[in-house]
Write a protein that holds these residues in place. Sequence first.
Motif, PDB file in Angstrom:
ATOM      1  N   SER A  11       8.137 -15.921  33.044  1.00 40.36           N
ATOM      2  CA  SER A  11       7.538 -17.154  33.542  1.00 40.36           C
ATOM      3  C   SER A  11       6.039 -17.123  33.264  1.00 40.36           C
ATOM      4  O   SER A  11       5.393 -16.099  33.420  1.00 40.36           O
ATOM      5  N   LYS A  12       5.499 -18.253  32.867  1.00 40.29           N
ATOM      6  CA  LYS A  12       4.067 -18.346  32.609  1.00 40.29           C
ATOM      7  C   LYS A  12       3.335 -19.062  33.736  1.00 40.29           C
ATOM      8  O   LYS A  12       2.117 -19.108  33.745  1.00 40.29           O
ATOM      9  N   ASN A  13       4.076 -19.601  34.685  1.00 35.19           N
ATOM     10  CA  ASN A  13       3.488 -20.277  35.836  1.00 35.19           C
ATOM     11  C   ASN A  13       3.121 -19.227  36.880  1.00 35.19           C
ATOM     12  O   ASN A  13       3.988 -18.652  37.532  1.00 35.19           O
ATOM     13  N   VAL A  14       1.826 -18.965  37.060  1.00 31.69           N
ATOM     14  CA  VAL A  14       1.376 -17.887  37.951  1.00 31.69           C
ATOM     15  C   VAL A  14       1.697 -18.144  39.420  1.00 31.69           C
ATOM     16  O   VAL A  14       1.590 -17.243  40.241  1.00 31.69           O
ATOM     17  N   ASN A  15       2.094 -19.354  39.765  1.00 35.95           N
ATOM     18  CA  ASN A  15       2.441 -19.669  41.147  1.00 35.95           C
ATOM     19  C   ASN A  15       3.941 -19.646  41.406  1.00 35.95           C
ATOM     20  O   ASN A  15       4.371 -19.893  42.533  1.00 35.95           O
ATOM     21  N   SER A  16       4.742 -19.339  40.386  1.00 35.46           N
ATOM     22  CA  SER A  16       6.193 -19.341  40.568  1.00 35.46           C
ATOM     23  C   SER A  16       6.669 -18.034  41.195  1.00 35.46           C
ATOM     24  O   SER A  16       6.040 -16.981  41.075  1.00 35.46           O
ATOM     25  N   ARG A  18       9.283 -16.345  40.332  1.00 37.00           N
ATOM     26  CA  ARG A  18       9.704 -15.439  39.262  1.00 37.00           C
ATOM     27  C   ARG A  18       8.523 -14.637  38.714  1.00 37.00           C
ATOM     28  O   ARG A  18       8.615 -13.428  38.505  1.00 37.00           O
ATOM     29  N   TYR A  19       7.409 -15.317  38.468  1.00 41.26           N
ATOM     30  CA  TYR A  19       6.214 -14.645  37.950  1.00 41.26           C
ATOM     31  C   TYR A  19       5.732 -13.583  38.935  1.00 41.26           C
ATOM     32  O   TYR A  19       5.429 -12.455  38.558  1.00 41.26           O
ATOM     33  N   LYS A  20       5.666 -13.939  40.215  1.00 39.22           N
ATOM     34  CA  LYS A  20       5.160 -13.008  41.222  1.00 39.22           C
ATOM     35  C   LYS A  20       6.089 -11.815  41.405  1.00 39.22           C
ATOM     36  O   LYS A  20       5.643 -10.687  41.584  1.00 39.22           O
ATOM     37  N   GLN A  77      -1.898 -13.170  44.723  1.00 35.96           N
ATOM     38  CA  GLN A  77      -2.442 -13.600  43.442  1.00 35.96           C
ATOM     39  C   GLN A  77      -3.001 -12.327  42.827  1.00 35.96           C
ATOM     40  O   GLN A  77      -3.810 -11.643  43.459  1.00 35.96           O
TER      41      GLN A  77
END
Length: 115
Positions: A11-16, A18-20, A77
């Motif tokens: 995932s490239k969305n830093v707020n998702s 999956r990314y976290k 974050q």
Amino acid sequence: MFKKGKHWTKSKNVNSKRYKNDLANYLNGRSLKCVTEKIEGIEEVVAKKGSIIRKEDELLVYASQDVVMRANVLDLQAWELLSLEGVVITAPDLEHGGEERTIVAYYSYWRELDD
């Protein structure tokens, strides 16, 4: 025909979520040289020799025989330094009353030097 590589699934969305979760898994088990925090405009070493541990839905930064920071994975974050020598973590710290803190955790050098 097409290989489904891991880079296709990140995932490239830093707020998702999956990314976290991927980031927490990447940081899990990292050995630390030291941890710093900016206090009143001065960056101070708050702990030495530790590690980053993921326990269920929490990420713990453990150093100097103490929990420096404990945060929910979905609330953090984080980003690596450009030098790749450490990670900056900003999150509400559950260990210290939920106040939002920003720390820099520097990785231990993992290669053996050829002497």
